[in-house]
Write an enzyme that holds these catalytic residues in place. Structure first.
Site, PDB file in Angstrom:
ATOM      1  CE  LYS A 110     -11.994 -23.634 -30.830  1.00 26.00           C
ATOM      2  NZ  LYS A 110     -12.899 -24.750 -30.811  1.00 26.00           N
ATOM      3  CE  LYS A 189      -9.228 -29.376 -24.531  1.00 25.88           C
ATOM      4  NZ  LYS A 189      -9.859 -30.468 -25.136  1.00 25.88           N
ATOM      5  CE  LYS A 192      -7.721 -33.577 -32.629  1.00 25.72           C
ATOM      6  NZ  LYS A 192      -9.089 -33.143 -32.314  1.00 25.72           N
TER       7      LYS A 192
HETATM    8  P1  ADP Z   1      -8.904 -31.177 -29.264  1.00 24.82           P
HETATM    9  O1  ADP Z   1      -9.146 -30.275 -28.083  1.00 24.82           O
HETATM   10  O2  ADP Z   1      -7.546 -31.738 -29.248  1.00 24.82           O
HETATM   11  O3  ADP Z   1      -9.265 -30.528 -30.581  1.00 24.82           O
HETATM   12  P2  ADP Z   1     -11.347 -32.557 -29.583  1.00 24.82           P
HETATM   13  O4  ADP Z   1     -12.092 -31.333 -29.223  1.00 24.82           O
HETATM   14  O5  ADP Z   1     -11.401 -33.017 -31.006  1.00 24.82           O
HETATM   15  O6  ADP Z   1      -9.845 -32.393 -29.109  1.00 24.82           O
HETATM   16  O7  ADP Z   1     -11.798 -33.721 -28.631  1.00 24.82           O
HETATM   17  C1  ADP Z   1     -12.126 -35.020 -29.032  1.00 24.82           C
HETATM   18  C2  ADP Z   1     -12.476 -35.852 -27.825  1.00 24.82           C
HETATM   19  O8  ADP Z   1     -11.321 -36.006 -27.001  1.00 24.82           O
HETATM   20  C3  ADP Z   1     -13.551 -35.206 -26.930  1.00 24.82           C
HETATM   21  O9  ADP Z   1     -14.334 -36.219 -26.360  1.00 24.82           O
HETATM   22  C4  ADP Z   1     -12.746 -34.515 -25.892  1.00 24.82           C
HETATM   23  O10 ADP Z   1     -13.466 -34.328 -24.703  1.00 24.82           O
HETATM   24  C5  ADP Z   1     -11.583 -35.489 -25.706  1.00 24.82           C
HETATM   25  N1  ADP Z   1     -10.415 -34.739 -25.266  1.00 24.82           N
HETATM   26  C6  ADP Z   1      -9.705 -33.841 -25.980  1.00 24.82           C
HETATM   27  N2  ADP Z   1      -8.699 -33.342 -25.251  1.00 24.82           N
HETATM   28  C7  ADP Z   1      -8.772 -33.945 -24.048  1.00 24.82           C
HETATM   29  C8  ADP Z   1      -8.001 -33.864 -22.849  1.00 24.82           C
HETATM   30  N3  ADP Z   1      -6.951 -33.063 -22.774  1.00 24.82           N
HETATM   31  N4  ADP Z   1      -8.372 -34.612 -21.807  1.00 24.82           N
HETATM   32  C9  ADP Z   1      -9.432 -35.449 -21.870  1.00 24.82           C
HETATM   33  N5  ADP Z   1     -10.196 -35.577 -22.974  1.00 24.82           N
HETATM   34  C10 ADP Z   1      -9.882 -34.844 -24.051  1.00 24.82           C
END
Ligand code: ADP
Ligand code: TRP
Length: 324
Positions: A110, A189, A192
């Protein structure tokens, strides 16, 4: 086995969230003790619009309930309704080395992207450790991106136990390798924060546009298509069993396959797959009272457990001065 995990209500939930965490939690609720929560304290590190946070928090609660999370079987709540975790964060922070936090990829990435680092972002993994340790979580289903945060949690728990005596359960990450990282439509990846998501509950046209814009290579139609690193292939596979995957593989390897046709199929599959959940979600969204009541009841149950671990930790560090 106590299984626990949380997710940030910082944007609309997407296929990465669903296959990386949500589905894997919901699938286990019949056979295990499940603790699931929406981490709105964590979301504060990146969301500065209160209306948006309120809306997303309510929306994420509806998402989980619509997808089949059963509040009678699973303890389901909103993080900030159990403020015990913030107190535990402080107790844990005194056994957390600054170096440990400085090494965290999520933080470093970040900062590298130019996001102004605030203390919330830096101490994010300590709050996450509190989330897990405050409820005695044993197994934590997450995507691969959270692996390091789980290691930090383990380090903190071990250090606390060594310093003050046995207090916390040492949790384990549960990462399923074949859905470890769901790619976004650009191949990064799916996240959001990268604007490359396919949302679970978007409207039909948005979903169609997203799927049609999945990045593909320029292999000519009459040549076999690559499998390795093929975003379309990987996303499609998420919806298939082993037999289906083998068939898809065969189709990709056979000359003549058009990416445009596969995208249309994938759109239809995703739309169908979530159709019953979409109906359920509409009902829940219209029944605010029920959803809020359910979350409050979940928080009460969670708080009863949090109190036990927090009181133990308070006593271990010597805050119970009256008790001598
Ligand atoms: P984001 O990256 O979209 O903000 P979060 O950090 O809130 O997502 O992740 C919430 C959950 O979803 C975590 O357990 C994270 O490991 C899983 N997760 C998020 N993006 C992915 C992805 N692209 N592939 C697999 N798991 C994911
Ligand atoms: N950091 C996690 C994420 O971004 C969310 C989270 C917060 C979490 N507390 C947790 C995950 C406790 C598992 C357990 O995805």
């Amino acid at each position: 086995m106590r299984i626990l995990s949380g997710i940030q209500p910082s944007g609309n939930l997407h296929l990465g969230n669903y296959f990386g965490m949500m589905k894997r939690m919901i699938d286990q609720q019949e056979n295990h003790e499940l603790f699931c929560f929406l981490v709105n304290y964590h979301a504060l590190t990146s969301v500065f619009d209160r209306e948006y946070l309120r809306k997303q928090t309510f929306g994420a609660a509806c998402d989980f309930l619509a997808l089949g999370l059963d509040p009678d079987k699973t303890v389901f709540w909103i993080q900030s309704d159990v403020p015990e975790v913030t107190e535990l964060t402080w107790l844990l922070s005194n056994v957390t080395g600054v170096g440990l936090l400085e090494r965290c990829h999520a933080y470093k990435d970040k900062v590298a992207k130019g996001i102004a680092a605030n203390f919330g972002l830096f101490s994010y993994p300590v709050l996450m450790a509190a989330d897990i340790l405050c409820f005695g979580g044993e197994r934590v289903p997450v995507g691969k991106d959270q692996k390091q945060h789980l290691e930090v949690t383990r380090d903190i728990a071990i250090r606390f136990n060594q310093t003050y005596g046995e207090t916390f359960v040492i949790p384990e990450a549960d990462i399923e390798e074949n859905v470890a990282v769901v790619p976004g439509i650009d191949g990064e990846k799916m996240s959001k924060s990268y604007g490359n998501t396919i949302e679970i509950f978007s409207d039909e046209q948005t979903l169609r546009n997203k799927v049609m814009s999945i990045k593909t290579d320029s292999t000519p139609v009459d040549e076999p298509k690559p499998i390795e690193g093929n975003i379309l292939y990987e996303l499609y596979s998420l919806f298939l069993d082993d037999k289906g995957k083998a068939e898809l593989r065969e189709r990709f390897l056979t000359p003549g396959l058009r990416y445009g046709d596969v995208k249309k199929e994938l759109f239809a599959i995703i739309w169908e797959y979530f159709a019953p959940y979409r109906k359920e979600r509409e009902k829940l969204e219209a029944d605010r009272g029920y959803v809020i009541d359910t979350m409050k009841k979940g928080a009460e149950k969670a708080r009863n457990v949090a109190r036990i671990y927090l009181d133990k930790a308070r006593s271990q560090v010597g805050l119970d001065y009256w008790d001598q």
